[in-house]
Design a protein around this motif. Structure first.
Motif, PDB file in Angstrom:
ATOM      1  N   ASP A 173      -2.948  -4.777   9.091  1.00  0.00           N
ATOM      2  CA  ASP A 173      -2.551  -5.224  10.431  1.00  0.00           C
ATOM      3  C   ASP A 173      -1.558  -4.279  11.104  1.00  0.00           C
ATOM      4  O   ASP A 173      -1.060  -4.549  12.193  1.00  0.00           O
ATOM      5  N   GLY A 174      -1.225  -3.140  10.459  1.00  0.00           N
ATOM      6  CA  GLY A 174      -0.323  -2.154  11.036  1.00  0.00           C
ATOM      7  C   GLY A 174       1.138  -2.310  10.634  1.00  0.00           C
ATOM      8  O   GLY A 174       1.971  -1.489  11.001  1.00  0.00           O
ATOM      9  N   THR A 175       1.446  -3.344   9.846  1.00  0.00           N
ATOM     10  CA  THR A 175       2.821  -3.542   9.390  1.00  0.00           C
ATOM     11  C   THR A 175       3.221  -2.391   8.464  1.00  0.00           C
ATOM     12  O   THR A 175       2.538  -2.123   7.485  1.00  0.00           O
ATOM     13  N   PRO A 176       4.331  -1.692   8.758  1.00  0.00           N
ATOM     14  CA  PRO A 176       4.761  -0.579   7.893  1.00  0.00           C
ATOM     15  C   PRO A 176       5.082  -1.049   6.478  1.00  0.00           C
ATOM     16  O   PRO A 176       5.745  -2.057   6.275  1.00  0.00           O
ATOM     17  N   ILE A 177       4.579  -0.293   5.501  1.00  0.00           N
ATOM     18  CA  ILE A 177       4.865  -0.562   4.089  1.00  0.00           C
ATOM     19  C   ILE A 177       5.738   0.546   3.520  1.00  0.00           C
ATOM     20  O   ILE A 177       6.637   0.313   2.743  1.00  0.00           O
ATOM     21  N   GLY A 178       5.456   1.784   3.928  1.00  0.00           N
ATOM     22  CA  GLY A 178       6.225   2.906   3.419  1.00  0.00           C
ATOM     23  C   GLY A 178       5.647   4.224   3.882  1.00  0.00           C
ATOM     24  O   GLY A 178       4.840   4.278   4.818  1.00  0.00           O
ATOM     25  N   THR A 179       6.050   5.292   3.200  1.00  0.00           N
ATOM     26  CA  THR A 179       5.555   6.634   3.503  1.00  0.00           C
ATOM     27  C   THR A 179       5.341   7.397   2.207  1.00  0.00           C
ATOM     28  O   THR A 179       5.942   7.081   1.171  1.00  0.00           O
ATOM     29  N   LEU A 180       4.503   8.408   2.281  1.00  0.00           N
ATOM     30  CA  LEU A 180       4.318   9.339   1.175  1.00  0.00           C
ATOM     31  C   LEU A 180       4.602  10.718   1.728  1.00  0.00           C
ATOM     32  O   LEU A 180       3.922  11.193   2.636  1.00  0.00           O
ATOM     33  N   SER A 181       5.651  11.362   1.224  1.00  0.00           N
ATOM     34  CA  SER A 181       6.036  12.699   1.664  1.00  0.00           C
ATOM     35  C   SER A 181       5.348  13.706   0.756  1.00  0.00           C
ATOM     36  O   SER A 181       5.687  13.834  -0.418  1.00  0.00           O
ATOM     37  N   MET A 182       4.351  14.393   1.309  1.00  0.00           N
ATOM     38  CA  MET A 182       3.545  15.335   0.536  1.00  0.00           C
ATOM     39  C   MET A 182       4.149  16.735   0.588  1.00  0.00           C
ATOM     40  O   MET A 182       4.628  17.171   1.633  1.00  0.00           O
ATOM     41  N   PRO A 183       4.093  17.468  -0.524  1.00  0.00           N
ATOM     42  CA  PRO A 183       4.579  18.853  -0.518  1.00  0.00           C
ATOM     43  C   PRO A 183       3.606  19.746   0.258  1.00  0.00           C
ATOM     44  O   PRO A 183       2.487  19.331   0.567  1.00  0.00           O
TER      45      PRO A 183
END
Length: 160
Positions: free
Chosen positions: A86-96
């Motif tokens: 539904d678009g609710t933010p869960i987190g992020t993944l910072s990729m190298p």
């Protein structure tokens, strides 16, 4: 899942995440122009031209990794958004950066706190058909009494 696994006794790395999530796509690496930005037929032609350059020796010793800049890779880190359906933010993944080696990816919760660190398990870059694997460290121990791993930046996490 038809038969979901039971929750681990100590909980997940990040509790409360829905079974279905959406993650922003990581850019596509193209050794010819470093980042594949063309779509459709033009994009396919660019990718083919890059593969052809590798086959005819334009890559030095015919290894794609030669286009990398040592362990640092090519380009910049990218932070990919992870949301619920539904678009609710869960987190992020910072990729190298693409083609980097030994550079960590950080999984963060919606508040920006590190939940896990993901990094290659090898101490030297794999070549050809050599196996490659990653290690995952969490900010909470997987079991009672587990010793943390110390990182160069002074942080600590637990191998999962």
């Amino acid at each position: 899942l038809a038969n979901p696994q039971p929750a681990p006794p100590g909980g997940y790395l990040l509790d409360g995440v829905p079974a279905s999530v959406v993650m922003e796509a990581w850019s596509i690496f193209d050794h010819g122009n470093r980042y594949h930005v063309d779509g459709g037929v033009l994009g396919a032609v660019n990718m083919f031209a890059g593969a052809e350059a590798l086959l005819v020796g334009d890559a030095g010793n015919n290894e794609l990794r030669d286009y990398a800049v040592g362990a640092a890779g090519v380009g910049a880190r990218e932070t990919l958004a992870i949301t619920a359906d539904d678009g609710t933010p869960i987190g992020t993944l910072s990729m190298p950066p693409h083609m980097s080696f030994g550079q960590p990816a950080q999984l963060r919760d919606a508040a920006g706190n590190i939940v896990a660190v993901i990094m290659t398990a090898q101490t030297s870059r794999p070549s050809g058909f050599q196996a490659s694997a990653v290690k995952v460290w969490g900010v909470k121990p997987q079991f009672a009494g587990q010793a943390p791993t110390a990182f160069a930046d002074g942080s600590q996490a637990y191998l999962w």
